[in-house]
Write a protein that holds these residues in place. Sequence first.
Motif, PDB file in Angstrom:
ATOM      1  N   GLY A   6       0.837  -1.194   0.000  1.00 52.27           N
ATOM      2  CA  GLY A   6       0.000   0.000   0.000  1.00 52.27           C
ATOM      3  C   GLY A   6       0.873   1.246   0.000  1.00 52.27           C
ATOM      4  O   GLY A   6       1.833   1.322   0.768  1.00 52.27           O
ATOM      5  N   PRO A   7       0.574   2.205  -0.886  1.00 53.07           N
ATOM      6  CA  PRO A   7       1.391   3.416  -0.974  1.00 53.07           C
ATOM      7  C   PRO A   7       1.426   4.193   0.350  1.00 53.07           C
ATOM      8  O   PRO A   7       0.419   4.299   1.044  1.00 53.07           O
ATOM      9  N   ASP A   8       2.600   4.736   0.684  1.00 53.11           N
ATOM     10  CA  ASP A   8       2.772   5.528   1.904  1.00 53.11           C
ATOM     11  C   ASP A   8       1.845   6.736   1.899  1.00 53.11           C
ATOM     12  O   ASP A   8       1.496   7.264   0.838  1.00 53.11           O
ATOM     13  N   GLU A  44      -1.607   2.467   3.197  1.00 48.50           N
ATOM     14  CA  GLU A  44      -0.262   2.333   3.757  1.00 48.50           C
ATOM     15  C   GLU A  44      -0.169   1.172   4.739  1.00 48.50           C
ATOM     16  O   GLU A  44      -1.050   0.966   5.559  1.00 48.50           O
ATOM     17  N   GLY A  45       0.910   0.411   4.616  1.00 50.84           N
ATOM     18  CA  GLY A  45       1.147  -0.714   5.513  1.00 50.84           C
ATOM     19  C   GLY A  45       0.532  -2.018   5.033  1.00 50.84           C
ATOM     20  O   GLY A  45       0.899  -3.078   5.492  1.00 50.84           O
ATOM     21  N   PHE A  56     -14.974   5.593   3.718  1.00 50.89           N
ATOM     22  CA  PHE A  56     -14.218   4.854   2.699  1.00 50.89           C
ATOM     23  C   PHE A  56     -12.806   4.558   3.213  1.00 50.89           C
ATOM     24  O   PHE A  56     -12.344   3.415   3.175  1.00 50.89           O
ATOM     25  N   ASN A  57     -12.123   5.577   3.728  1.00 51.81           N
ATOM     26  CA  ASN A  57     -10.755   5.403   4.222  1.00 51.81           C
ATOM     27  C   ASN A  57     -10.692   4.428   5.396  1.00 51.81           C
ATOM     28  O   ASN A  57      -9.743   3.660   5.512  1.00 51.81           O
ATOM     29  N   ARG A  58     -11.721   4.449   6.245  1.00 48.83           N
ATOM     30  CA  ARG A  58     -11.754   3.529   7.390  1.00 48.83           C
ATOM     31  C   ARG A  58     -11.857   2.076   6.902  1.00 48.83           C
ATOM     32  O   ARG A  58     -11.161   1.195   7.401  1.00 48.83           O
ATOM     33  N   ILE A  59     -12.699   1.834   5.906  1.00 50.37           N
ATOM     34  CA  ILE A  59     -12.834   0.477   5.348  1.00 50.37           C
ATOM     35  C   ILE A  59     -11.529   0.048   4.685  1.00 50.37           C
ATOM     36  O   ILE A  59     -11.075  -1.093   4.844  1.00 50.37           O
ATOM     37  N   VAL A  60     -10.894   0.968   3.958  1.00 48.42           N
ATOM     38  CA  VAL A  60      -9.615   0.668   3.304  1.00 48.42           C
ATOM     39  C   VAL A  60      -8.554   0.331   4.354  1.00 48.42           C
ATOM     40  O   VAL A  60      -7.790  -0.620   4.192  1.00 48.42           O
ATOM     41  N   ARG A  61      -8.520   1.090   5.448  1.00 51.84           N
ATOM     42  CA  ARG A  61      -7.557   0.803   6.520  1.00 51.84           C
ATOM     43  C   ARG A  61      -7.770  -0.614   7.053  1.00 51.84           C
ATOM     44  O   ARG A  61      -6.827  -1.333   7.331  1.00 51.84           O
TER      45      ARG A  61
END
Length: 155
Positions: A44-46, A51-52, A139-144
């Motif tokens: 995952g891109p920084d 990320e991570g 969206f970002n929370r699901i991606v995390r």
Amino acid sequence: MAFSSAQLRLMSDLKAIRQEPPEGCSASPVNDDSLFVWSATIFGPDETPWEGGIFSLQLSFSERYPEKPPKVRFISEVFHPNVYRDGTLCMDIIQEAWSPCHNVSTILTSIQSLLTDANPSSPANPEAAEMYLNDRRTFNRIVRRCAQKSLEAPV
């Protein structure tokens, strides 16, 4: 033993990715018996929700490669506007914009940039596209969560 043009091209792609691996990506044939099925990894891109994460993919090539693009599918769970629920990717360079000048390295680099620059106007996952456009926090929370999960899954 004579090699097909597809096999020769895949050997060339393999040599290129081993000599100059693209940043944050790796790929190689699944086994020594066949050049036509590869497993790939994209980090995952920084400084992104990805990320991570360490995301696994499978690339399936046909005897028509490089005239025809490979089929590319995420093995890891991914929530993204341009990824179908089964992990299949919807991306122009492996579909209508395919060109034989692309190789495994350019495909993986494109997928990595697609993670951060989704194309919600051509969604494979309408729910993810809608969230990407209208509720980026969720969206970002699901991606995390997907990025965390990618570390738990067997590679």
